[in-house]
Design a protein around this motif. Structure first.
Motif, PDB file in Angstrom:
ATOM      1  N   ALA A   6      25.009  43.508  25.409  1.00  0.00           N
ATOM      2  CA  ALA A   6      25.659  44.817  25.451  1.00  0.00           C
ATOM      3  C   ALA A   6      26.954  44.732  26.253  1.00  0.00           C
ATOM      4  CB  ALA A   6      24.725  45.850  26.068  1.00  0.00           C
ATOM      5  N   GLY A   7      27.931  45.524  25.856  1.00  0.00           N
ATOM      6  CA  GLY A   7      29.193  45.593  26.583  1.00  0.00           C
ATOM      7  C   GLY A   7      30.231  44.577  26.156  1.00  0.00           C
ATOM      8  N   TRP A   8      29.857  43.655  25.293  1.00  0.00           N
ATOM      9  CA  TRP A   8      30.778  42.631  24.809  1.00  0.00           C
ATOM     10  C   TRP A   8      31.274  43.012  23.413  1.00  0.00           C
ATOM     11  CZ3 TRP A   8      31.213  37.177  26.619  1.00  0.00           C
ATOM     12  CH2 TRP A   8      30.671  36.990  27.888  1.00  0.00           C
ATOM     13  N   THR A   9      32.566  42.816  23.166  1.00  0.00           N
ATOM     14  CA  THR A   9      33.059  42.927  21.800  1.00  0.00           C
ATOM     15  C   THR A   9      32.767  41.620  21.069  1.00  0.00           C
ATOM     16  OG1 THR A   9      35.254  42.010  22.249  1.00  0.00           O
ATOM     17  CG2 THR A   9      34.950  44.397  22.613  1.00  0.00           C
ATOM     18  N   MET A  35      28.500  48.423  22.422  1.00  0.00           N
ATOM     19  CA  MET A  35      27.241  48.921  22.979  1.00  0.00           C
ATOM     20  C   MET A  35      26.021  48.269  22.348  1.00  0.00           C
ATOM     21  SD  MET A  35      26.320  52.651  21.328  1.00  0.00           S
ATOM     22  CE  MET A  35      24.600  52.517  21.821  1.00  0.00           C
ATOM     23  N   ALA A  36      26.192  47.653  21.174  1.00  0.00           N
ATOM     24  CA  ALA A  36      25.072  47.072  20.441  1.00  0.00           C
ATOM     25  C   ALA A  36      24.766  45.663  20.919  1.00  0.00           C
ATOM     26  CB  ALA A  36      25.376  47.056  18.952  1.00  0.00           C
ATOM     27  N   THR A  37      23.514  45.260  20.723  1.00  0.00           N
ATOM     28  CA  THR A  37      23.097  43.886  20.979  1.00  0.00           C
ATOM     29  C   THR A  37      22.556  43.304  19.677  1.00  0.00           C
ATOM     30  OG1 THR A  37      20.797  44.433  21.538  1.00  0.00           O
ATOM     31  CG2 THR A  37      22.415  44.576  23.314  1.00  0.00           C
ATOM     32  N   GLY A  38      22.306  41.987  19.695  1.00  0.00           N
ATOM     33  CA  GLY A  38      21.627  41.381  18.556  1.00  0.00           C
ATOM     34  C   GLY A  38      22.452  40.414  17.757  1.00  0.00           C
ATOM     35  N   VAL A  39      22.060  40.208  16.514  1.00  0.00           N
ATOM     36  CA  VAL A  39      22.542  39.104  15.700  1.00  0.00           C
ATOM     37  C   VAL A  39      24.023  39.258  15.362  1.00  0.00           C
ATOM     38  CG1 VAL A  39      22.248  37.829  13.557  1.00  0.00           C
ATOM     39  CG2 VAL A  39      20.251  38.826  14.684  1.00  0.00           C
ATOM     40  N   LEU A  40      24.806  38.279  15.801  1.00  0.00           N
ATOM     41  CA  LEU A  40      26.210  38.154  15.426  1.00  0.00           C
ATOM     42  C   LEU A  40      26.370  36.772  14.801  1.00  0.00           C
ATOM     43  CD1 LEU A  40      29.110  39.350  15.548  1.00  0.00           C
ATOM     44  CD2 LEU A  40      29.382  38.138  17.725  1.00  0.00           C
ATOM     45  N   VAL A  41      26.770  36.738  13.537  1.00  0.00           N
ATOM     46  CA  VAL A  41      26.879  35.481  12.804  1.00  0.00           C
ATOM     47  C   VAL A  41      28.207  34.822  13.136  1.00  0.00           C
ATOM     48  CG1 VAL A  41      26.918  34.391  10.539  1.00  0.00           C
ATOM     49  CG2 VAL A  41      25.424  36.353  10.945  1.00  0.00           C
ATOM     50  N   ALA A  63      16.814  50.986  16.876  1.00  0.00           N
ATOM     51  CA  ALA A  63      17.734  51.905  17.539  1.00  0.00           C
ATOM     52  C   ALA A  63      16.960  53.019  18.207  1.00  0.00           C
ATOM     53  CB  ALA A  63      18.725  52.486  16.528  1.00  0.00           C
ATOM     54  N   THR A  64      17.632  53.695  19.148  1.00  0.00           N
ATOM     55  CA  THR A  64      17.086  54.900  19.757  1.00  0.00           C
ATOM     56  C   THR A  64      18.040  56.053  19.504  1.00  0.00           C
ATOM     57  OG1 THR A  64      15.945  53.657  21.491  1.00  0.00           O
ATOM     58  CG2 THR A  64      16.298  56.001  21.874  1.00  0.00           C
ATOM     59  N   ILE A  65      17.517  57.095  18.892  1.00  0.00           N
ATOM     60  CA  ILE A  65      18.276  58.311  18.595  1.00  0.00           C
ATOM     61  C   ILE A  65      17.845  59.392  19.582  1.00  0.00           C
ATOM     62  CG2 ILE A  65      18.640  60.158  16.909  1.00  0.00           C
ATOM     63  CD1 ILE A  65      18.145  58.052  14.713  1.00  0.00           C
ATOM     64  N   ARG A  66      18.820  60.009  20.217  1.00  0.00           N
ATOM     65  CA  ARG A  66      18.529  61.137  21.112  1.00  0.00           C
ATOM     66  C   ARG A  66      18.872  62.436  20.412  1.00  0.00           C
ATOM     67  NH1 ARG A  66      19.213  61.150  27.452  1.00  0.00           N
ATOM     68  NH2 ARG A  66      17.128  60.297  27.064  1.00  0.00           N
ATOM     69  N   LEU A  67      17.861  63.248  20.139  1.00  0.00           N
ATOM     70  CA  LEU A  67      18.060  64.572  19.562  1.00  0.00           C
ATOM     71  C   LEU A  67      18.280  65.590  20.669  1.00  0.00           C
ATOM     72  CD1 LEU A  67      15.214  64.589  16.872  1.00  0.00           C
ATOM     73  CD2 LEU A  67      17.640  64.088  16.510  1.00  0.00           C
ATOM     74  N   GLY A  68      19.229  66.499  20.456  1.00  0.00           N
ATOM     75  CA  GLY A  68      19.484  67.543  21.435  1.00  0.00           C
ATOM     76  C   GLY A  68      20.917  67.581  21.922  1.00  0.00           C
ATOM     77  N   LEU A  69      21.745  66.623  21.490  1.00  0.00           N
ATOM     78  CA  LEU A  69      23.139  66.619  21.934  1.00  0.00           C
ATOM     79  C   LEU A  69      23.977  65.758  20.987  1.00  0.00           C
ATOM     80  CD1 LEU A  69      25.148  67.465  24.219  1.00  0.00           C
ATOM     81  CD2 LEU A  69      24.680  65.223  25.259  1.00  0.00           C
ATOM     82  N   ALA A  70      25.076  66.314  20.510  1.00  0.00           N
ATOM     83  CA  ALA A  70      26.054  65.549  19.739  1.00  0.00           C
ATOM     84  C   ALA A  70      27.163  65.089  20.679  1.00  0.00           C
ATOM     85  CB  ALA A  70      26.637  66.418  18.625  1.00  0.00           C
ATOM     86  N   THR A  71      27.798  63.964  20.336  1.00  0.00           N
ATOM     87  CA  THR A  71      28.905  63.455  21.146  1.00  0.00           C
ATOM     88  C   THR A  71      30.107  63.151  20.264  1.00  0.00           C
ATOM     89  OG1 THR A  71      28.423  61.072  20.977  1.00  0.00           O
ATOM     90  CG2 THR A  71      27.181  62.326  22.629  1.00  0.00           C
ATOM     91  N   THR A  72      31.241  62.945  20.909  1.00  0.00           N
ATOM     92  CA  THR A  72      32.486  62.701  20.175  1.00  0.00           C
ATOM     93  C   THR A  72      32.464  61.387  19.409  1.00  0.00           C
ATOM     94  OG1 THR A  72      33.425  61.736  22.188  1.00  0.00           O
ATOM     95  CG2 THR A  72      33.907  64.071  21.744  1.00  0.00           C
ATOM     96  N   THR A 189      21.609  56.160  21.433  1.00  0.00           N
ATOM     97  CA  THR A 189      21.631  55.686  22.818  1.00  0.00           C
ATOM     98  C   THR A 189      21.400  54.187  22.935  1.00  0.00           C
ATOM     99  OG1 THR A 189      19.273  56.155  23.148  1.00  0.00           O
ATOM    100  CG2 THR A 189      20.844  57.913  23.680  1.00  0.00           C
ATOM    101  N   ALA A 190      20.869  53.561  21.895  1.00  0.00           N
ATOM    102  CA  ALA A 190      20.644  52.112  21.923  1.00  0.00           C
ATOM    103  C   ALA A 190      20.656  51.590  20.495  1.00  0.00           C
ATOM    104  CB  ALA A 190      19.326  51.763  22.602  1.00  0.00           C
ATOM    105  N   LEU A 191      21.184  50.363  20.338  1.00  0.00           N
ATOM    106  CA  LEU A 191      21.256  49.753  19.007  1.00  0.00           C
ATOM    107  C   LEU A 191      21.111  48.247  19.142  1.00  0.00           C
ATOM    108  CD1 LEU A 191      21.807  50.225  15.956  1.00  0.00           C
ATOM    109  CD2 LEU A 191      24.223  49.824  16.447  1.00  0.00           C
ATOM    110  N   ARG A 192      20.173  47.692  18.386  1.00  0.00           N
ATOM    111  CA  ARG A 192      19.956  46.242  18.382  1.00  0.00           C
ATOM    112  C   ARG A 192      19.860  45.776  16.938  1.00  0.00           C
ATOM    113  NH1 ARG A 192      19.160  41.974  21.351  1.00  0.00           N
ATOM    114  NH2 ARG A 192      17.500  40.454  21.078  1.00  0.00           N
ATOM    115  N   ARG A 193      20.766  44.887  16.541  1.00  0.00           N
ATOM    116  CA  ARG A 193      20.718  44.346  15.186  1.00  0.00           C
ATOM    117  C   ARG A 193      19.762  43.165  15.164  1.00  0.00           C
ATOM    118  NH1 ARG A 193      26.339  43.646  12.227  1.00  0.00           N
ATOM    119  NH2 ARG A 193      26.570  41.725  13.436  1.00  0.00           N
ATOM    120  N   THR A 194      18.765  43.257  14.306  1.00  0.00           N
ATOM    121  CA  THR A 194      17.729  42.230  14.263  1.00  0.00           C
ATOM    122  C   THR A 194      17.884  41.275  13.086  1.00  0.00           C
ATOM    123  OG1 THR A 194      16.255  43.706  13.023  1.00  0.00           O
ATOM    124  CG2 THR A 194      16.073  43.726  15.430  1.00  0.00           C
ATOM    125  N   ARG A 195      18.720  41.658  12.109  1.00  0.00           N
ATOM    126  CA  ARG A 195      18.912  40.799  10.932  1.00  0.00           C
ATOM    127  C   ARG A 195      20.251  41.091  10.281  1.00  0.00           C
ATOM    128  NH1 ARG A 195      18.439  41.437   5.560  1.00  0.00           N
ATOM    129  NH2 ARG A 195      17.659  43.562   5.816  1.00  0.00           N
TER     130      ARG A 195
END
Length: 291
Positions: A6-9, A35-41, A63-72, A189-195
């Motif tokens: 996370a945090g790396w381009t 913000m995402a982690t996981g598989v980068l080819v 992934a984790t989706i938070r219901l109750g608030l939209a963001t820009t 709020t969270a994203l991880r690419r697994t494949r």
């Protein structure tokens, strides 16, 4: 393959891997949000030629989706759009119906902070410069959108989800649209690419593991060599010595009788190149040998 932290381009990861493997010739196939982690080819040296030929048109995410608030930005890095909404009245059947509506072949408006180009500039560059960005809806396929778990966090409802989708699908847009459909807003709020295509987390190495190997041996190596990468990504054809010599010099082989691109391996077990049937012959798509 790298398990991106996370945090790396994606560009950050390429720069780090160049130092760890000791070559400038490193490329990546498709980006992954900071913000995402996981598989980068990634491809190193000769394997960089392979990147543009890989079938990476399907992807999987946790992934984790938070219901109750939209963001820009449709994710946790953006500014809130309004006050949080109370999700106490959002029922499981309503969530299931909202998820079902976003599954299958859908028209999705990408996030304004996506990497899509608008008049020559990335949408996220325009959005972060304060410009209003309007992107057209595009067809995408969400093959699987499963809610694995849900929990209450204050006024919010957090959903852990699994998504299988086509390339070009934005999971944070799924979060935005699910929240909008339920009338409470939503963001990722969270994203991880697994494949990515045929490549999974099992093929990926962490930057920490690469750094430890570099420190111990003076150089690190990615998880798959060129032979293994081609064998993972394409149907295999084994060539005899004459066929191997012909393909190494860019000459066609007899038709493979297989649809799409095929990886051809020589008698020594090493990959020679990629071929595809065309006009009665298996014609070279990419020649990788000799090393």
């Amino acid at each position: 393959m790298v398990d991106k932290p996370a945090g790396w381009t994606s560009h950050d990861v390429v720069g780090r891997v160049r130092r760890l493997v000791g070559t400038r010739k490193v490329g990546h196939a498709g980006t992954l949000d900071p913000m995402a982690t996981g598989v980068l080819v990634l491809g190193v040296e000769r394997a960089t030629k392979l990147l543009g030929h890989l079938a990476l048109d399907t992807k999987s995410y946790l992934a984790t989706i938070r219901l109750g608030l939209a963001t820009t930005t449709d994710d946790a890095e953006g500014e809130p759009l309004g006050e949080p909404a109370d999700t106490a009245d959002v029922t499981e059947p309503a969530i299931a119906a909202g998820v079902a509506a976003l599954t299958g072949e859908i028209a999705q408006v990408p996030s304004s902070v996506s990497a899509i180009k608008v008049d020559g500039r990335r949408a996220y560059e325009r959005a972060r410069a304060g410009e209003e960005v309007r992107l057209e809806a595009r067809p995408v396929t969400v093959g699987r959108f499963d809610v694995l778990a849900s929990r209450t966090e204050g006024p919010f409802c957090d959903l852990d989800v699994l998504v299988d989708c086509s390339s070009g699908t934005y999971v944070r847009a799924l979060a935005r649209d699910l929240g909008a459909g339920l009338g409470v807003g939503g963001h990722l709020t969270a994203l991880r690419r697994t494949r990515v295509g045929p490549f999974t987390l099992a093929h990926a190495r962490t930057l920490a593991a690469l750094a430890a190997e570099q420190e111990e041996h003076g150089r690190a190596a990615l998880s798959l060599d060129l032979d293994a990468a081609v064998a993972t990504a394409f149907p295999r054809r084994d060539a005899d010595a004459d066929e191997a010599a012909a393909l190494a010099h860019g000459r066609p082989l007899s038709a493979a009788g297989t649809a799409g691109t095929v990886g051809v391996f020589g008698p020594d077990g090493h990959v020679i190149g990629l071929v595809a049937d065309d006009r009665g012959a298996a014609r070279p798509v990419l020649v990788l040998a000799p090393a």
